[in-house]
Enzyme design. Sequence first.
Site: not given
Ligand code: DGL
Length: 271
Positions: A18, A49-50, A80-82, A190
């Site tokens: 994101s 994204y969260g 990105c984990n989300t 994240c």
């Molecule tokens: N950096 C992202 C993750 O690993 C997204 C974080 C976000 O935009 O909320 O989840």
Amino acid sequence: MSTLNHNLNNEPIGFFDSGVGGLSVYSKFRKILPKENTMYFGDLANLPYGNKSKEELIGYARSILNFYKEKRVKAVVIACNTSSAQAYDTVKNEYNFKIYPIIQSCAKVIASQNNQKIGVFATQATVNSGVYTKELKKYNPNLQVKEIACPNWVEIVETGSYKDDSAIYDIKKHLDEMRSFLPDRIILGCTHYPYLLPQLNTFVPKGLFIDPAEIFVEYIKEDLKKLSLLKQENLEFQEKIYVSAEPQSFIEHSKIFYKIQELPVVINLNN
Ligand code: DGL
């Protein structure tokens, strides 16, 4: 993934997140596989994204994967984990290149480390998915896992407001909640959160945290090797950085992890 029938070795690998978070993965990749041609897409128009729904996150992932398809990438890294938690399962078979999701690629290694209790700090959407607990328990059913959502941390990183009292208060609040679980280790679930390690380190030792980035990059490297997809020619590497909005802010707040040489190209993916 269907078979790719032309030589893709010198084609680029696309990364996305994101915002600047995925650079915590990308910077490690550039160190470990410096010859590879790479692209990075920061979806700042849709940040964070969260707090988005599964449908929205699938839509963002598809738009970026379609963009990378046009660029003829040999693989895409979901840094990105989300997106890995909410979109990967739906989109994983829609493209003819390999897609690497961070959570699913690292779970086996993390689960087999010698821990009984693992904490996970992640976004609300990642915690809602339960994918961390599911993936870790798949490899170690006895592991106790506690996931805590930290909804303000991405904004702290994207605005660089690390030192504000409200940021420190928020970081300590979630850390205190997690410490009452007595975790052996805490996963920074994240890719933005490794930027907060200096702040977290004012309360607890850095060694308490697992930043999955290094495990992830090693996994990708081994897999590319297995698929005979590593770049073969010794040409100078090429890099292209794209964002869907706010290129200046992206450069400004990415500095801790990666020094971007030129202004990112702004691409409107119309999602
Ligand atoms: N950096 C992202 C993750 O690993 C997204 C974080 C976000 O935009 O909320 O989840």
